[in-house]
Write a protein that holds these residues in place. Structure first.
Motif, mmCIF file in Angstrom:
data_model
loop_
_atom_site.group_PDB
_atom_site.id
_atom_site.type_symbol
_atom_site.label_atom_id
_atom_site.label_comp_id
_atom_site.label_asym_id
_atom_site.label_seq_id
_atom_site.Cartn_x
_atom_site.Cartn_y
_atom_site.Cartn_z
ATOM 1 N N ALA A 27 0.824 -1.213 0.000
ATOM 2 C CA ALA A 27 0.000 0.000 0.000
ATOM 3 C C ALA A 27 0.857 1.262 0.000
ATOM 4 O O ALA A 27 0.507 2.262 -0.642
ATOM 5 C CB ALA A 27 -0.931 -0.005 1.206
ATOM 6 N N GLY A 28 1.980 1.253 0.710
ATOM 7 C CA GLY A 28 2.837 2.433 0.762
ATOM 8 C C GLY A 28 3.472 2.741 -0.571
ATOM 9 O O GLY A 28 3.577 3.910 -0.979
ATOM 10 N N VAL A 29 3.905 1.711 -1.285
ATOM 11 C CA VAL A 29 4.490 1.888 -2.618
ATOM 12 C C VAL A 29 3.424 2.374 -3.595
ATOM 13 O O VAL A 29 3.657 3.308 -4.379
ATOM 14 C CB VAL A 29 5.122 0.570 -3.108
ATOM 15 C CG1 VAL A 29 5.384 0.610 -4.607
ATOM 16 C CG2 VAL A 29 6.409 0.286 -2.344
ATOM 17 N N ASP A 30 2.263 1.753 -3.558
ATOM 18 C CA ASP A 30 1.177 2.147 -4.455
ATOM 19 C C ASP A 30 0.808 3.618 -4.246
ATOM 20 O O ASP A 30 0.632 4.377 -5.211
ATOM 21 C CB ASP A 30 -0.033 1.245 -4.205
ATOM 22 C CG ASP A 30 -1.120 1.436 -5.243
ATOM 23 O OD1 ASP A 30 -0.813 1.379 -6.440
ATOM 24 O OD2 ASP A 30 -2.279 1.660 -4.846
ATOM 25 N N ARG A 31 0.734 4.028 -2.981
ATOM 26 C CA ARG A 31 0.416 5.434 -2.665
ATOM 27 C C ARG A 31 1.498 6.370 -3.209
ATOM 28 O O ARG A 31 1.188 7.402 -3.805
ATOM 29 C CB ARG A 31 0.287 5.602 -1.155
ATOM 30 C CG ARG A 31 0.130 7.050 -0.685
ATOM 31 C CD ARG A 31 0.009 7.096 0.839
ATOM 32 N NE ARG A 31 -0.133 8.465 1.328
ATOM 33 C CZ ARG A 31 0.886 9.239 1.679
ATOM 34 N NH1 ARG A 31 2.137 8.796 1.575
ATOM 35 N NH2 ARG A 31 0.670 10.467 2.135
ATOM 36 N N SER A 86 10.399 10.887 -1.331
ATOM 37 C CA SER A 86 10.211 9.462 -1.611
ATOM 38 C C SER A 86 9.498 8.728 -0.484
ATOM 39 O O SER A 86 9.359 9.237 0.636
ATOM 40 C CB SER A 86 11.561 8.793 -1.881
ATOM 41 O OG SER A 86 12.218 8.484 -0.665
ATOM 42 N N ALA A 87 9.088 7.505 -0.780
ATOM 43 C CA ALA A 87 8.351 6.679 0.182
ATOM 44 C C ALA A 87 9.181 6.324 1.407
ATOM 45 O O ALA A 87 8.633 5.940 2.443
ATOM 46 C CB ALA A 87 7.869 5.397 -0.503
ATOM 47 N N HIS A 88 10.507 6.463 1.304
ATOM 48 C CA HIS A 88 11.381 6.032 2.402
ATOM 49 C C HIS A 88 11.446 7.036 3.542
ATOM 50 O O HIS A 88 11.964 6.719 4.615
ATOM 51 C CB HIS A 88 12.792 5.789 1.864
ATOM 52 C CG HIS A 88 12.822 4.907 0.663
ATOM 53 N ND1 HIS A 88 12.973 5.403 -0.621
ATOM 54 C CD2 HIS A 88 12.686 3.570 0.532
ATOM 55 C CE1 HIS A 88 12.938 4.403 -1.484
ATOM 56 N NE2 HIS A 88 12.760 3.286 -0.819
ATOM 57 N N GLY A 89 10.956 8.252 3.314
ATOM 58 C CA GLY A 89 11.018 9.273 4.344
ATOM 59 C C GLY A 89 12.266 10.123 4.228
ATOM 60 O O GLY A 89 13.243 9.735 3.588
ATOM 61 N N VAL A 90 12.229 11.306 4.853
ATOM 62 C CA VAL A 90 13.337 12.253 4.758
ATOM 63 C C VAL A 90 13.643 12.824 6.141
ATOM 64 O O VAL A 90 12.776 12.854 7.017
ATOM 65 C CB VAL A 90 13.003 13.414 3.796
ATOM 66 C CG1 VAL A 90 12.834 12.910 2.378
ATOM 67 C CG2 VAL A 90 11.755 14.172 4.260
ATOM 68 N N PRO A 91 14.879 13.288 6.347
ATOM 69 C CA PRO A 91 15.193 13.997 7.591
ATOM 70 C C PRO A 91 14.331 15.258 7.722
ATOM 71 O O PRO A 91 13.875 15.822 6.721
ATOM 72 C CB PRO A 91 16.675 14.363 7.429
ATOM 73 C CG PRO A 91 17.204 13.419 6.398
ATOM 74 C CD PRO A 91 16.055 13.144 5.476
ATOM 75 N N LYS A 92 14.139 15.723 8.946
ATOM 76 C CA LYS A 92 13.320 16.918 9.187
ATOM 77 C C LYS A 92 13.844 18.140 8.447
ATOM 78 O O LYS A 92 13.084 19.048 8.100
ATOM 79 C CB LYS A 92 13.290 17.218 10.688
ATOM 80 C CG LYS A 92 12.192 16.508 11.444
ATOM 81 C CD LYS A 92 12.118 17.049 12.849
ATOM 82 C CE LYS A 92 10.888 16.499 13.564
ATOM 83 N NZ LYS A 92 10.790 17.024 14.951
ATOM 84 N N SER A 93 15.149 18.168 8.225
ATOM 85 C CA SER A 93 15.744 19.334 7.575
ATOM 86 C C SER A 93 15.249 19.530 6.151
ATOM 87 O O SER A 93 15.260 20.652 5.629
ATOM 88 C CB SER A 93 17.269 19.204 7.575
ATOM 89 O OG SER A 93 17.669 18.025 6.878
ATOM 90 N N LEU A 106 5.258 17.559 -1.805
ATOM 91 C CA LEU A 106 4.318 16.490 -1.501
ATOM 92 C C LEU A 106 5.109 15.376 -0.823
ATOM 93 O O LEU A 106 6.111 14.905 -1.381
ATOM 94 C CB LEU A 106 3.663 15.974 -2.784
ATOM 95 C CG LEU A 106 2.866 17.016 -3.562
ATOM 96 C CD1 LEU A 106 2.642 16.560 -4.990
ATOM 97 C CD2 LEU A 106 1.544 17.279 -2.873
ATOM 98 N N ASP A 107 4.671 14.971 0.345
ATOM 99 C CA ASP A 107 5.402 13.968 1.112
ATOM 100 C C ASP A 107 4.804 12.594 0.841
ATOM 101 O O ASP A 107 3.687 12.292 1.263
ATOM 102 C CB ASP A 107 5.315 14.301 2.609
ATOM 103 C CG ASP A 107 6.255 13.439 3.442
ATOM 104 O OD1 ASP A 107 6.880 12.513 2.878
ATOM 105 O OD2 ASP A 107 6.374 13.698 4.652
ATOM 106 N N ALA A 108 5.564 11.752 0.124
ATOM 107 C CA ALA A 108 5.101 10.399 -0.191
ATOM 108 C C ALA A 108 5.629 9.370 0.806
ATOM 109 O O ALA A 108 5.562 8.166 0.540
ATOM 110 C CB ALA A 108 5.519 10.012 -1.606
ATOM 111 N N THR A 109 6.147 9.826 1.941
ATOM 112 C CA THR A 109 6.638 8.892 2.957
ATOM 113 C C THR A 109 5.544 7.886 3.312
ATOM 114 O O THR A 109 4.400 8.266 3.575
ATOM 115 C CB THR A 109 7.061 9.641 4.237
ATOM 116 O OG1 THR A 109 8.090 10.573 3.917
ATOM 117 C CG2 THR A 109 7.560 8.676 5.294
ATOM 118 N N CYS A 110 5.899 6.611 3.317
ATOM 119 C CA CYS A 110 4.926 5.588 3.717
ATOM 120 C C CYS A 110 4.422 5.893 5.122
ATOM 121 O O CYS A 110 5.225 6.169 6.032
ATOM 122 C CB CYS A 110 5.602 4.213 3.690
ATOM 123 S SG CYS A 110 4.543 2.896 4.347
ATOM 124 N N PRO A 111 3.127 5.846 5.353
ATOM 125 C CA PRO A 111 2.608 6.111 6.697
ATOM 126 C C PRO A 111 3.194 5.200 7.774
ATOM 127 O O PRO A 111 3.277 5.608 8.946
ATOM 128 C CB PRO A 111 1.095 5.880 6.528
ATOM 129 C CG PRO A 111 0.838 6.213 5.085
ATOM 130 C CD PRO A 111 2.040 5.712 4.346
#
Length: 323
Positions: A27-31, A86-93, A106-111
């Motif tokens: 689901a995270g990849v699809d999103r 990306s889906a992997h998430g990013v540092p807060k910076s 747009l934040d595609a980080t997997c929930p």
């Protein structure tokens, strides 16, 4: 007069093919992929994407053909075009910099990765030092460690690291894990940490996401009955690489990670009577279909779909794309 018999094509050798269930997109990849596609529809090309949206070459190449531009850092993006994380998430910076530049992001980080971020921040706020179990340099690990000050979190990759870890100061300890790890390997690491630091909570699997867990359970079933397991996925895909390891540990004589059917060395199937096929969570189903067809072209294949967990999880898209 010599009579020549017609040349008959060699008979295809019988082969049982077992398809893992579940396999392929989670689901995270699809999103994440939908976010890039919808952004292109809404804002037009180009849409910039920081890092590969998911770790699969075929997915990235298709999105490039639609107008996505993949970059390493925000410095490579103009201020006036949308950028997707990306889906992997990013540092807060990273989002902080995007806000300062007044970028549309747009934040595609997997929930489920975001859940780990929240968990790490909660532990930090409670005064705990966090042990993060994961692979150094993986974008998800970089993103999770980037939620906190550098001295608030320590990375442990192996049982040996867990044995060598020293508590920094007197702070109580907590732990979090990368979502795409081997369930069994992580359990070993957690058992080592728990033995050394009994105040740690009992081991749990919540951080390793449902999709990773389900796909590893499915490939264990394949490995137990297949001489060879082929895993469709890219080399930089953590969850795909773990499936190869799990298949071998489950009893498969051989297991291989391949980008697609074109990367199969058919000599691998010499002496194989049962072939297991699965795909990492970032691999499109069409790559499985192509591989099955390539097998059927060469063998008298009986294709059997394994009876595994049926996934119904879905995640909402950002409101800016659905309004």
């Amino acid at each position: 007069m010599t009579v020549h018999q017609p040349i008959r094509p060699a008979e295809k050798r019988p082969l049982t093919v077992r398809l893992a269930t579940p396999r392929g997109f989670c689901a995270g990849v699809d999103r994440a992929i939908q976010i890039v596609e919808r952004a292109l529809e809404k804002f037009g090309a180009p849409v910039y994407v920081r890092h590969e949206i998911v770790h699969n070459r075929h997915v990235v190449d298709r999105l490039k053909s639609m107008g996505a531009v993949f970059v390493k850092e925000l410095d490579d993006c103009p201020d006036d075009r949308p950028v997707v994380f990306s889906a992997h998430g990013v540092p807060k910076s990273v989002p902080a910099t995007a806000r300062a530049r007044e970028m549309l992001f747009l934040d595609a980080t997997c929930p489920l990765v975001s859940k780990v971020h929240v968990e790490a921040e909660r532990h930090h706020a409670a005064g705990r030092h966090i042990i993060l179990i994961g692979h150094a340099g993986h974008p998800e690990v970089v993103g999770t460690m980037g939620q906190l000050p550098a001295d608030a979190i320590s990375l442990v990759e192996t049982v040996e690291d867990a044995e060598a870890f020293q508590r920094p100061g007197e702070a109580p300890l907590a732990y979090a894990t990368q979502t795409t790890l081997s369930v069994d390997d992580t359990a070993e690491i957690l058992a080592t940490l728990k033995r050394r630091f009994p105040e740690l909570p009992d081991p749990h699997k919540e951080d390793i996401c449902y999709a990773t867990t389900n796909r590893q359970e499915a490939v264990k079933r394949l490995g137990a009955v297949s001489e060879l397991v082929l895993v469709i996925g890219s080399k930089n895909s953590s969850n795909s690489a773990r499936l190869v390891e799990v298949a071998l540990r489950a009893g498969a004589r051989d297991a291989r990670l391949v980008d697609d059917a074109g990367h199969v060395d058919w000599s691998w199937l010499d002496g194989v009577s049962t072939l297991g096929i699965t795909a990492g969570a970032s691999a499109p189903e069409r790559l499985i279909e192509d591989l099955v067809q390539a097998v059927c072209d060469r063998f008298d294949a009986q294709v059997v779909e394994d009876d595994g967990e049926r996934e119904t999880v879905t995640f909402k898209l950002p409101r800016v794309l659905t309004a």
